[in-house]
Write a protein that holds these residues in place. Structure first.
Motif, short mmCIF file in Angstrom:
data_model
loop_
_atom_site.label_atom_id
_atom_site.label_comp_id
_atom_site.label_asym_id
_atom_site.label_seq_id
_atom_site.Cartn_x
_atom_site.Cartn_y
_atom_site.Cartn_z
N GLU A 30 0.85 -1.19 0.00
CA GLU A 30 0.00 0.00 0.00
C GLU A 30 0.89 1.25 0.00
O GLU A 30 1.96 1.26 0.61
N ALA A 31 0.45 2.27 -0.70
CA ALA A 31 1.20 3.51 -0.70
C ALA A 31 1.20 4.11 0.70
O ALA A 31 0.15 4.22 1.34
N ASN A 32 2.37 4.48 1.18
CA ASN A 32 2.50 5.04 2.52
C ASN A 32 2.51 6.56 2.42
O ASN A 32 3.44 7.14 1.86
N PRO A 33 1.50 7.24 2.96
CA PRO A 33 1.44 8.70 2.85
C PRO A 33 2.55 9.42 3.63
O PRO A 33 2.72 10.62 3.47
N ASN A 34 3.31 8.69 4.45
CA ASN A 34 4.41 9.28 5.20
C ASN A 34 5.75 9.12 4.49
O ASN A 34 6.79 9.46 5.06
N VAL A 35 5.71 8.59 3.25
CA VAL A 35 6.92 8.51 2.44
C VAL A 35 6.75 9.49 1.28
O VAL A 35 5.88 9.32 0.43
N HIS A 36 7.56 10.54 1.27
CA HIS A 36 7.51 11.59 0.25
C HIS A 36 8.74 11.47 -0.65
O HIS A 36 9.81 11.05 -0.18
N ILE A 37 8.60 11.86 -1.90
CA ILE A 37 9.74 11.82 -2.81
C ILE A 37 9.77 13.09 -3.67
O ILE A 37 8.72 13.56 -4.13
N PHE A 38 10.93 13.66 -3.87
CA PHE A 38 11.07 14.89 -4.66
C PHE A 38 11.05 14.54 -6.15
O PHE A 38 11.80 13.68 -6.61
N TYR A 39 10.17 15.25 -6.85
CA TYR A 39 9.90 14.95 -8.26
C TYR A 39 10.11 16.22 -9.09
O TYR A 39 9.68 17.31 -8.69
N TYR A 40 10.76 16.06 -10.26
CA TYR A 40 11.08 17.20 -11.13
C TYR A 40 10.39 17.07 -12.48
O TYR A 40 10.54 16.05 -13.16
N ALA A 41 9.65 18.14 -12.83
CA ALA A 41 8.87 18.14 -14.07
C ALA A 41 9.41 19.16 -15.05
O ALA A 41 8.67 19.77 -15.81
N TRP A 42 10.73 19.36 -15.05
CA TRP A 42 11.33 20.43 -15.86
C TRP A 42 11.99 19.95 -17.15
O TRP A 42 12.61 20.72 -17.86
N TYR A 43 11.84 18.67 -17.49
CA TYR A 43 12.51 18.14 -18.69
C TYR A 43 11.66 18.36 -19.94
O TYR A 43 10.44 18.16 -19.91
N ARG A 44 12.31 18.77 -21.02
CA ARG A 44 11.64 18.95 -22.31
C ARG A 44 12.47 18.26 -23.39
O ARG A 44 13.70 18.21 -23.31
N SER A 45 11.78 17.75 -24.39
CA SER A 45 12.47 17.04 -25.47
C SER A 45 12.25 17.74 -26.81
O SER A 45 11.25 18.46 -26.99
N LEU A 46 13.16 17.53 -27.71
CA LEU A 46 13.06 18.14 -29.03
C LEU A 46 11.86 17.61 -29.78
O LEU A 46 11.12 18.38 -30.42
N ASP A 47 11.60 16.31 -29.69
CA ASP A 47 10.49 15.71 -30.43
C ASP A 47 9.14 16.17 -29.91
O ASP A 47 8.23 16.48 -30.69
#
Length: 481
Positions: free
Chosen positions: A124-141
């Protein structure tokens, strides 16, 4: 009496003759020794060529040269040649030792840990486990231009560093600003299929909250436009999202307050927005991480986060669980005076800062408990950023086939923290990612990878440790009830 005097006189005469004989013999022996040692002393006093120290392991195989050289240049060249040979043999020896150590660690991981990972059931997903996520990648295609995969090579922050390093930027897709190469290739963070896959991977690893790097629409490196898609995908996979407010250009307490208003008005009603219960009053509020919070004085934060502040957010529509960043030891006082609800350490580099040093986490946990704060230690699988900061090799932390990650997890669990953050899911520039990577190379560089354990190794390892953390939290909860 006369007889006694006679005996005394005879004894004195004998002693005189014996002493004279000893003096003559000593003089002769000294002369012989001086004659014998004179050539040796003459040689010892001549200037000698000093050679480099030789490793003990190379002496047995080093040939003895019985000939002597008459030319000082020949002697110097020979010494340089021996020194170079010794250094080469030393490097080869060190390389063999490293390879042997890596092989032992790999066998240990395969024999001890991999069976546990392969046999683990869905979690089960544990709401007390957080992870840093980066949405800044862009691709040429997908986007028509590269972003972040073509990261610039940054200059050293040490002004007196005279070393020469490469300059310019990377050229995807063969050459990227990372020491590892993503299994998906140089993807776009805007791609809905990529977003959905990432959320599913987080969910399968048992992670409950993606702490998404956020910058306002006006920022040059803006990520706000992805928030709706990230929230929707997280909701489909029973995850939550918390904004991680970055130090965008011109950030100050006043415009930060307005940007928090923007975030909460726009996304506050979304079911996937992460919320936590505040202990002192039981209010369930959104969670907001603030990077580099210490650059604002505690007096400015007090105005926003204290109930007595002139611009207080408490009890308003902007009230939230505000998490500040603790780097140095003096930041403990800053966090407390600012009236943050908790703090995190972010950096996955043991020893890099006071906050990121595992040995300090128990004390930080005690400090948090004594002051009613949430302590969120940040763990990571390793660190390497020399593709974007080639001068920063001293801060590299090798993964050791998962052993570095294991010690980080154990340290976090032993600290007593009830919430743990992971740095990171996909911060590829700094080599802290647990996102799948694959073997790759170009003409000038061979990327690191997770072999021989496989591209999903760190997702599976995270899943196993999340299970251990969940069991520990359940045990503590049962003991308190």
């Amino acid at each position: 009496m006369y007889f006694g005097n006679l005996i005394t006189a005879v004894s004195l005469r004998k002693c005189f003759y014996l002493s004279a004989a000893v003096l003559v013999l000593s003089t002769l022996m000294a002369a012989v020794i001086i004659v014998k040692l004179s050539p040796l002393e003459a040689v010892k006093c001549q200037l000698q060529t000093v050679t480099a120290a030789v490793e003990w392991s190379t002496l047995a195989n080093q040939p003895i040269d019985s000939s002597t050289t008459t030319s000082s240049s020949t002697s110097t060249a020979a010494a340089a040649g021996r020194r170079e040979g010794n250094e080469r043999r030393y490097r080869e020896m060190r390389e063999r030792m490293v390879q042997s150590k890596v092989a032992r660690m790999s066998r240990r991981m395969r024999n001890r840990v991999l069976p546990l990972l392969n046999g683990s059931a869905p979690v089960e997903a544990n709401p007390n486990v957080h992870i840093f996520y980066y949405a800044w990648y862009r691709s040429l295609d997908y986007d028509g231009a590269w972003q972040h995969w073509n990261h610039a090579i940054l200059p050293s922050w040490k002004k007196n560093d005279k070393r020469v390093f490469p300059e310019g930027a990377h050229s995807p897709p063969a050459d990227i600003g990372a020491n590892y190469y993503p299994n998906l290739g140089c993807y776009s963070s805007r791609d809905p299929q990529v977003i959905d896959l990432h959320m599913r991977q987080l969910r399968d690893a048992g992670i409950g909250v993606a702490v998404v790097s956020w910058t306002p629409p006006s920022a040059s490196d803006k990520t706000d436009s992805l928030m709706p898609d990230l929230l929707d995908a997280a909701h489909r996979h029973q995850l939550r999202v918390a904004p991680h407010i970055e130090p965008y250009a011109g950030r100050n307490p006043i415009n930060l307050m307005e940007h928090i208003r923007y975030v909460l008005e726009r996304y506050g009603s979304h079911p996937a927005l992460c919320r936590m219960r505040r202990e002192d009053d039981g209010a369930v509020l959104p969670v907001i991480y603030i990077y580099d919070s210490y650059v604002f004085p505690s007096s400015a934060w007090w105005e926003l986060l204290s109930e007595r502040g002139n611009l207080t957010l408490r009890g308003t529509e902007l009230d939230a669980i505000y998490i500040g960043l603790l780097v140095d030891s003096q930041h403990k006082n800053h966090i407390k005076k600012s009236h943050f609800d908790g703090f995190y350490t972010y950096f996955g580099i043991n020893g890099f800062s006071y906050g990121s040093s595992w040995k300090n986490w128990k004390d930080l946990g005690k400090f948090a408990n004594q002051n009613g704060l949430i302590f969120i230690p940040s763990i990571g699988p390793g660190y390497i950023d020399t593709q974007v900061r080639p001068w920063n090799a001293e801060n590299t932390r090798h993964r050791r086939h998962g052993q570095y990650y294991e010690v980080a997890w154990r340290s976090a669990l032993n600290s007593g923290a009830s919430v743990i953050s992971i740095t990171s899911f996909n911060e590829w520039h700094e080599g802290t990612q647990i996102e799948p990577a694959k073997p790759a190379s170009n003409k000038e560089f061979t990327y690191l990878d997770y072999e021989p354990e496989g591209s999903d190794f760190y997702l599976n390892l995270t899943k196993w440790w999340v299970q251990q953390f969940t069991e520990k939290l359940n045990a503590v909860s049962s003991a308190l009830s």
